[in-house]
Design an enzyme around this catalytic site. Structure first.
Site, PDB file in Angstrom:
ATOM      1  N   ARG A  58      28.672  42.786  30.562  1.00 20.19           N
ATOM      2  CA  ARG A  58      28.066  43.989  31.697  1.00 20.19           C
ATOM      3  C   ARG A  58      28.250  45.045  31.083  1.00 20.19           C
ATOM      4  NH1 ARG A  58      30.414  43.246  37.079  1.00 20.19           N
ATOM      5  NH2 ARG A  58      31.732  41.261  36.032  1.00 20.19           N
ATOM      6  N   GLU A  95      41.043  42.234  37.280  1.00 21.03           N
ATOM      7  CA  GLU A  95      41.262  42.067  38.857  1.00 21.03           C
ATOM      8  C   GLU A  95      41.506  40.503  39.146  1.00 21.03           C
ATOM      9  OE1 GLU A  95      38.043  43.345  41.492  1.00 21.03           O
ATOM     10  OE2 GLU A  95      39.631  43.764  43.271  1.00 21.03           O
TER      11      GLU A  95
HETATM   12  O1  LIG Z   1      39.177  46.596  35.385  1.00 19.05           O
HETATM   13  P1  LIG Z   1      39.827  45.167  35.227  1.00 19.05           P
HETATM   14  O2  LIG Z   1      40.158  44.693  36.653  1.00 19.05           O
HETATM   15  O3  LIG Z   1      39.763  44.627  33.521  1.00 19.05           O
HETATM   16  O4  LIG Z   1      37.767  44.763  35.633  1.00 19.05           O
HETATM   17  C1  LIG Z   1      36.853  45.173  35.046  1.00 19.05           C
HETATM   18  C2  LIG Z   1      35.912  44.539  34.699  1.00 19.05           C
HETATM   19  O5  LIG Z   1      35.431  42.653  34.787  1.00 19.05           O
HETATM   20  C3  LIG Z   1      34.539  43.005  34.826  1.00 19.05           C
HETATM   21  O6  LIG Z   1      34.047  41.881  33.186  1.00 19.05           O
HETATM   22  P2  LIG Z   1      33.934  40.366  33.352  1.00 19.05           P
HETATM   23  O7  LIG Z   1      35.231  40.259  32.682  1.00 19.05           O
HETATM   24  O8  LIG Z   1      33.965  39.814  34.803  1.00 19.05           O
HETATM   25  O9  LIG Z   1      32.876  40.463  32.394  1.00 19.05           O
HETATM   26  P3  LIG Z   1      31.517  40.045  32.190  1.00 19.05           P
HETATM   27  O10 LIG Z   1      31.414  41.456  32.133  1.00 19.05           O
HETATM   28  O11 LIG Z   1      31.175  38.917  31.471  1.00 19.05           O
HETATM   29  O12 LIG Z   1      31.293  39.759  33.765  1.00 19.05           O
HETATM   30  C4  LIG Z   1      33.668  44.225  34.391  1.00 19.05           C
HETATM   31  O13 LIG Z   1      31.986  44.436  33.776  1.00 19.05           O
HETATM   32  C5  LIG Z   1      34.287  44.778  33.488  1.00 19.05           C
HETATM   33  O14 LIG Z   1      34.117  44.768  32.112  1.00 19.05           O
HETATM   34  N1  LIG Z   2      35.664  43.724  42.461  1.00 28.82           N
HETATM   35  C1  LIG Z   2      34.567  43.741  40.665  1.00 28.82           C
HETATM   36  N2  LIG Z   2      33.509  43.989  41.045  1.00 28.82           N
HETATM   37  C2  LIG Z   2      33.044  43.773  39.874  1.00 28.82           C
HETATM   38  N3  LIG Z   2      33.546  43.621  38.842  1.00 28.82           N
HETATM   39  C3  LIG Z   2      34.739  43.963  39.041  1.00 28.82           C
HETATM   40  N4  LIG Z   2      35.037  43.645  37.653  1.00 28.82           N
HETATM   41  C4  LIG Z   2      36.300  43.688  37.739  1.00 28.82           C
HETATM   42  N5  LIG Z   2      36.695  43.330  39.235  1.00 28.82           N
HETATM   43  C5  LIG Z   2      35.447  43.928  39.909  1.00 28.82           C
END
Ligand SMILES: O=P(O)(O)OC[C@H]1O[C@H](OP(=O)(O)OP(=O)(O)O)[C@H](O)[C@@H]1O
Ligand SMILES: Nc1ncnc2[nH]cnc12
Length: 174
Positions: A58, A95
Site C-alpha cells: 500500500r 499488527e
Molecule cells: O505498523 P504495523 O503494525 O507494522 O502495520 C502497518 C503495516 O501494515 C500494513 O501492511 P501489510 O503488511 O498488511 O501489507 P500490504 O501493504 O501488502 O497490505 C500497512 O500497509 C503497513 O505497512
Molecule cells: N488495523 C489495520 N488496518 C489497516 N492496515 C493495517 N496494518 C496494520 N494494522 C492495520
C-alpha cells in the site's frame, strides 16, 4: 479536505479481532486521491529530496504518486523474495503477523535525502524495519509520512526519535 470520509473500517480482517482501516476508497477517489498527494507534497520540508521510498504494497500507491508529483525517483521496499540482485533484508512483526522486507543494494546513494511513505502506522514494526534498512544503506531519511495512524498500538513510541507525521489519526485500544 476531510480525507477521513473516504476511510472505511472492516471488522475481523485479515484476522479475527483486527479492525481493518481500509484506505482503498480514498485511493480510488478521483477527488480525494489527487488532493491527498497534493496535500502531502505541499507539506514537505523545502529541502531537496533524492527519492521517495515506499513500503509494499500500500505504500507504493502513495509513494509512487508522490514521487511523480515531486519529479523524483521512487525506491520500493519490497517483501522478501521479490527484488532481483543483491539485497539487504530485515524481519519484523506487524499488527497481524510477521514478514521480511528488502531493499536493493545501490538503490539509494550514501547520504541521499529520502522521504519514507506508507499508508498506515499501527504497531510501527513495519516502519521501524524500513527505517532501519534505509539507515543501513546510508540514506538520510528526512521524515516518514503516513496517511493514517492508529494511536494506542505503540507505533509512535516504537519510532521515538524519528520524525513522523500522519494526516489522519484514530484512537484504538490494543
Ligand atoms: O505498523 P504495523 O503494525 O507494522 O502495520 C502497518 C503495516 O501494515 C500494513 O501492511 P501489510 O503488511 O498488511 O501489507 P500490504 O501493504 O501488502 O497490505 C500497512 O500497509 C503497513 O505497512
Ligand atoms: N488495523 C489495520 N488496518 C489497516 N492496515 C493495517 N496494518 C496494520 N494494522 C492495520
Amino acid at each position: 479536505m476531510d480525507f477521513g470520509k473516504y476511510v472505511r473500517t472492516v471488522p475481523d480482517f485479515p484476522k479475527k479481532g483486527i479492525l481493518f482501516y481500509d484506505l482503498m476508497p480514498l485511493f480510488g477517489s478521483s477527488e480525494g486521491f489527487p488532493r491527498l498527494i497534493e496535500t502531502i507534497a505541499e507539506s514537505l520540508p523545502t529541502k531537496t529530496l533524492a527519492h521517495v521510498a515506499g513500503i509494499e504494497a500500500r505504500g507504493f500507491i502513495v509513494g509512487a504518486a508522490l514521487a511523480n508529483r515531486l519529479g523524483i525517483g521512487f525506491v520500493p521496499i519490497r517483501k522478501k523474495g521479490k527484488l532481483p540482485g543483491a539485497v539487504r533484508e530485515l524481519s519484523y512483526a506487524l499488527e497481524y503477523g510477521q514478514d521480511t522486507i528488502a531493499i536493493q543494494d545501490g538503490a539509494i546513494g550514501k547520504g541521499a535525502r529520502v522521504l519514507l511513505v506508507d499508508d498506515l502506522l499501527a504497531t510501527g514494526g513495519t516502519a521501524k524495519a524500513a527505517l532501519d534498512l534505509l539507515e543501513q544503506v546510508g540514506a538520510d531519511v528526512l521524515e516518514t509520512v503516513f496517511v493514517a495512524e492508529l494511536i494506542g498500538l505503540g507505533g509512535r513510541e516504537r519510532l521515538a526519535g524519528r520524525k513522523i507525521r500522519s494526516l489522519l489519526t484514530y484512537h484504538v485500544s490494543e
